[in-house]
Design a protein around this motif. Structure first.
Motif, PDB file in Angstrom:
ATOM      1  N   LYS A 142     -36.017 -20.289  13.143  1.00 39.33           N
ATOM      2  CA  LYS A 142     -35.917 -19.186  14.128  1.00 39.33           C
ATOM      3  C   LYS A 142     -34.460 -18.857  14.420  1.00 39.33           C
ATOM      4  CE  LYS A 142     -40.211 -18.251  15.701  1.00 39.33           C
ATOM      5  NZ  LYS A 142     -40.798 -16.913  15.760  1.00 39.33           N
ATOM      6  N   ALA A 165     -32.094 -16.943  19.343  1.00 42.77           N
ATOM      7  CA  ALA A 165     -33.445 -16.432  19.074  1.00 42.77           C
ATOM      8  C   ALA A 165     -34.388 -16.922  20.156  1.00 42.77           C
ATOM      9  CB  ALA A 165     -33.927 -16.929  17.705  1.00 42.77           C
ATOM     10  N   GLU A 166     -35.613 -16.407  20.133  1.00 45.13           N
ATOM     11  CA  GLU A 166     -36.668 -16.906  21.016  1.00 45.13           C
ATOM     12  C   GLU A 166     -37.480 -17.930  20.221  1.00 45.13           C
ATOM     13  OE1 GLU A 166     -39.626 -15.233  24.415  1.00 45.13           O
ATOM     14  OE2 GLU A 166     -37.742 -14.315  23.842  1.00 45.13           O
ATOM     15  N   ILE A 167     -37.610 -19.129  20.780  1.00 43.62           N
ATOM     16  CA  ILE A 167     -38.345 -20.208  20.113  1.00 43.62           C
ATOM     17  C   ILE A 167     -39.569 -20.544  20.959  1.00 43.62           C
ATOM     18  CG2 ILE A 167     -38.255 -22.620  19.346  1.00 43.62           C
ATOM     19  CD1 ILE A 167     -35.180 -22.218  19.032  1.00 43.62           C
ATOM     20  N   ASP A 168     -40.750 -20.350  20.398  1.00 43.58           N
ATOM     21  CA  ASP A 168     -41.993 -20.657  21.107  1.00 43.58           C
ATOM     22  C   ASP A 168     -42.644 -21.877  20.482  1.00 43.58           C
ATOM     23  OD1 ASP A 168     -42.039 -18.299  22.860  1.00 43.58           O
ATOM     24  OD2 ASP A 168     -42.337 -17.167  21.010  1.00 43.58           O
ATOM     25  N   THR A 190     -27.970 -15.431  22.581  1.00 42.78           N
ATOM     26  CA  THR A 190     -28.808 -16.150  23.545  1.00 42.78           C
ATOM     27  C   THR A 190     -30.059 -16.710  22.882  1.00 42.78           C
ATOM     28  OG1 THR A 190     -28.048 -14.670  25.302  1.00 42.78           O
ATOM     29  CG2 THR A 190     -30.054 -15.929  25.746  1.00 42.78           C
ATOM     30  N   THR A 191     -30.372 -17.943  23.226  1.00 43.11           N
ATOM     31  CA  THR A 191     -31.614 -18.575  22.759  1.00 43.11           C
ATOM     32  C   THR A 191     -32.483 -18.898  23.955  1.00 43.11           C
ATOM     33  OG1 THR A 191     -30.530 -19.550  20.826  1.00 43.11           O
ATOM     34  CG2 THR A 191     -32.597 -20.580  21.554  1.00 43.11           C
ATOM     35  N   VAL A 192     -33.781 -18.618  23.840  1.00 46.99           N
ATOM     36  CA  VAL A 192     -34.741 -18.994  24.886  1.00 46.99           C
ATOM     37  C   VAL A 192     -35.776 -19.921  24.243  1.00 46.99           C
ATOM     38  CG1 VAL A 192     -36.466 -18.182  26.536  1.00 46.99           C
ATOM     39  CG2 VAL A 192     -34.402 -16.814  26.110  1.00 46.99           C
ATOM     40  N   ILE A 193     -35.922 -21.114  24.822  1.00 45.89           N
ATOM     41  CA  ILE A 193     -36.938 -22.068  24.346  1.00 45.89           C
ATOM     42  C   ILE A 193     -38.115 -22.015  25.303  1.00 45.89           C
ATOM     43  CG2 ILE A 193     -37.432 -24.470  23.739  1.00 45.89           C
ATOM     44  CD1 ILE A 193     -34.380 -24.918  23.516  1.00 45.89           C
ATOM     45  N   ASN A 194     -39.280 -21.599  24.798  1.00 46.96           N
ATOM     46  CA  ASN A 194     -40.495 -21.535  25.613  1.00 46.96           C
ATOM     47  C   ASN A 194     -41.387 -22.746  25.329  1.00 46.96           C
ATOM     48  OD1 ASN A 194     -39.975 -18.942  26.842  1.00 46.96           O
ATOM     49  ND2 ASN A 194     -40.370 -18.040  24.829  1.00 46.96           N
ATOM     50  N   THR A 223     -39.014 -23.395  30.426  1.00 43.04           N
ATOM     51  CA  THR A 223     -38.210 -22.339  29.788  1.00 43.04           C
ATOM     52  C   THR A 223     -36.732 -22.673  29.920  1.00 43.04           C
ATOM     53  OG1 THR A 223     -39.889 -20.691  30.342  1.00 43.04           O
ATOM     54  CG2 THR A 223     -37.734 -19.865  29.683  1.00 43.04           C
ATOM     55  N   THR A 225     -32.837 -21.618  28.737  1.00 44.08           N
ATOM     56  CA  THR A 225     -32.021 -20.535  28.180  1.00 44.08           C
ATOM     57  C   THR A 225     -30.642 -21.077  27.818  1.00 44.08           C
ATOM     58  OG1 THR A 225     -33.195 -18.936  29.555  1.00 44.08           O
ATOM     59  CG2 THR A 225     -31.108 -18.223  28.597  1.00 44.08           C
TER      60      THR A 225
END
Length: 429
Positions: A142, A165-168, A190-194, A223, A225
Motif C-alpha cells: 500500500k 497511503a490508507e492502510i486497512d 500522510t499515512t492512515v492506519i485503520n 486509527t 495517522t
C-alpha cells in the motif's frame, strides 16, 4: 540443555521487580535502523531474544553498545543500549538469523523506508499456528513497495521511496501495525492506519518515534495517522514495564498464596487481567511502587475468559491463567480467539493431574484439589511459564525441560521467584 527444578508448596512473599517489556524492546531496537544518529534505549531486558536481535542488527552494520551498570544500579534495572545505524552495510536479513525469531522480520520496514530496498527471510520463532506475514506485506505494498517472494525470501524495493497511503487491516495485527508505523514515518505524505492494534507496546514505539522527529498521532486507538518526514534523529527512551511478566507473576502469587509487591508494574497496562484475578479470589492493590498481589486463605474461584486484542485479556497470559484454574473450585472456560494451535501446554499440564477438555478454541478446566509434580517440557514461550506456575503448587518435584523458551521472554525467572520463597533452581547441562 538447562532445566528448571521446582519443589512445590511454598507461598510467595516479598518483592519482584518487573523488567522492561520484551514486546516493546524488540521493535524499539529495530526502529534504530530508521536514523543515522544514535538511539539510546534504557530498561532493555536481558533476554535471549534481545541478544538474538542484536546479532541480526549487527549483520546490517548496526553498532550496539551495552552500557555497564552504574553504582547503585539494581541487577534488574535492565541494560542501556546505544544503537547506531549510521552506516547500513547490508540490507539482507538471512534465514539462519530470522528463522530463530519472528519479530526480526520487521527489519523489512525501516530498511525499505530508509534504504529503499530489503531482502528478508520469511520468519520462524514460536510454533503457534501459521501467523502469516500477508498483512505486513499488504501494508508495505500500500505504501508503494514492490514485493516478490523468491526462495523463501521477501524481496522488497521502493525505488523512489515509500509514499503515504490508507492502510486497512482486515483484522487487528500487532506486527502489521508495527511494520506500517515504522515504514510510514519516512514515507512521502500522510499515512492512515485503520483497525490498528491498540497495545501499549505500539504506543511506546510511537512515543519513541515521535521523540526521534516522527509525526504520529492516534497511537493507542484504532486509527493512527502518520505525517511522513524526510529524516529522523536520535533520542533517548525508556522501555515501558512488561505487562505480560507482571501478569505472570500476579498469577503465580494467586496460585501459591502469599503477598508480593510487583515493583515498577503499571496496572493500566493489564487491567482486564487484573480484573480476572480479583474475580478468581486474589487481592489486587495498585500503589506508588507498582501493584501488590495477595491471596490469603481464600480458595481460587473459577472464571470464564476469552482472549482479545488490547484492552481485552491478553493471549500471552492465557496459558498462565489456565495453570491457575487447574486448582479452582469448579469449572472454568478459556476461549483462545487470537492464535490457533495455542493450547500446546494442555497435555503438559495434564501430566500434573490437571483435568482439561478441549473443544475447538475453548478449553474447559475442571479444578482439582491437588497437582502432583512431574517431568514436563516447554513447547513455547508463554506455555513454558504456565508449567512453572503449576510446579509452584504441585506436590513433590517438577522438572521443566527445554527452558530456552523461558529465557527468550523472562529475565532471571528462577532468581525472582526464589527471592520470594519458592524452591526453584536452574540445573545446567
Amino acid at each position: 540443555m538447562d532445566r528448571i527444578r521446582i519443589v512445590g508448596g511454598s507461598k510467595l512473599n516479598g518483592t519482584i521487580p518487573i523488567s522492561g517489556a520484551k514486546n516493546a524492546a524488540l521493535p524499539l531496537m529495530i526502529a534504530g535502523l530508521l536514523t543515522d544518529e544514535t538511539l539510546i534505549l534504557d530498561n532493555v531486558p536481558r533476554l535471549a531474544d534481545v541478544a538474538q536481535l542484536q546479532r541480526i542488527l549487527g549483520n546490517h552494520g548496526v553498532d550496539i553498545m551495552s552500557a555497564g551498570k552504574r553504582p547503585g544500579d539494581h541487577e534488574y534495572q535492565g541494560q542501556t543500549l546505544h544503537i547506531s545505524a549510521a552506516n547500513i552495510i547490508d540490507t539482507t536479513a538471512p534465514y539462519e538469523l530470522v528463522s530463530k525469531m519472528r519479530a526480526s522480520f520487521w527489519v523489512i520496514a525501516p530498511l525499505l523506508a530508509r534504504m529503499h530496498e530489503a531482502k528478508v527471510s520469511l520468519p520462524g520463532g514460536c510454533a503457534i499456528g501459521t501467523r502469516p506475514v500477508d498483512l505486513l506485506i499488504m501494508a508495505l505494498e500500500k505504501l508503494g513497495a514492490e514485493l516478490t517472494i523468491d526462495g523463501g525470501y521477501v524481496i522488497a524495493k521502493a525505488p523512489g521511496g515509500l509514499k503515504g497511503a490508507e492502510i486497512d487491516f482486515a483484522k487487528v495485527t500487532v506486527s502489521g501495525t508495527h511494520v506500517a508505523l515504522m515504514a510510514a514515518t519516512l514515507a512521502k505524505g500522510t499515512t492512515v492506519i485503520n483497525n490498528a492494534a491498540c497495545e501499549p507496546e505500539i504506543v511506546d514505539v510511537a512515543d519513541c518515534l515521535n521523540k526521534m522527529g516522527a509525526r504520529i498521532s492516534g497511537a493507542g486507538t484504532p486509527t493512527i495517522t502518520i505525517e511522513g518526514v524526510a529524516k529522523l534523529n536520535g533520542t533517548r527512551h525508556t522501555v515501558l514495564p512488561d505487562r505480560i511478566e507482571t501478569g505472570t507473576y500476579a498469577m503465580a502469587v494467586a496460585m501459591t498464596g502469599g503477598d508480593v509487591q510487583l515493583s515498577g508494574a503499571r496496572p493500566e497496562l493489564l487491567q482486564s487481567a487484573l480484573d480476572v484475578l480479583v474475580e478468581a479470589g486474589a487481592t489486587v492493590t495498585p500503589n506508588n511502587d507498582g501493584i501488590r498481589i495477595s491471596r490469603n486463605g481464600v480458595g481460587i474461584k473459577p472464571v470464564n475468559v476469552s482472549t482479545a486484542p488490547f484492552p481485552g485479556f491478553p493471549t500471552d497470559l492465557q496459558a498462565q491463567l489456565m495453570a491457575l484454574m487447574t486448582t479452582a473450585t469448579g469449572s472454568s472456560h478459556i476461549t483462545e480467539t487470537i492464535f490457533e494451535n495455542r493450547f500446546m501446554h494442555v497435555q503438559e499440564l495434564a501430566r500434573f493431574g490437571a483435568r482439561i477438555h478441549l473443544d475447538g478454541e475453548t478449553a474447559t478446566i475442571d479444578g482439582t484439589a491437588k497437582l502432583r509434580g512431574a517431568p514436563v517440557m516447554a513447547t513455547d514461550l508463554r506455555a513454558s511459564v504456565s508449567l512453572v506456575i503449576a510446579g509452584l503448587v504441585a506436590e513433590g518435584e517438577t522438572m521443566v525441560n527445554r527452558i530456552y523458551h523461558l529465557d527468550r521472554g523472562f529475565e532471571r525467572l528462577e532468581e525472582k521467584l526464589s527471592a520470594c520463597g519458592a524452591t526453584i533452581e536452574r540445573i545446567s547441562g
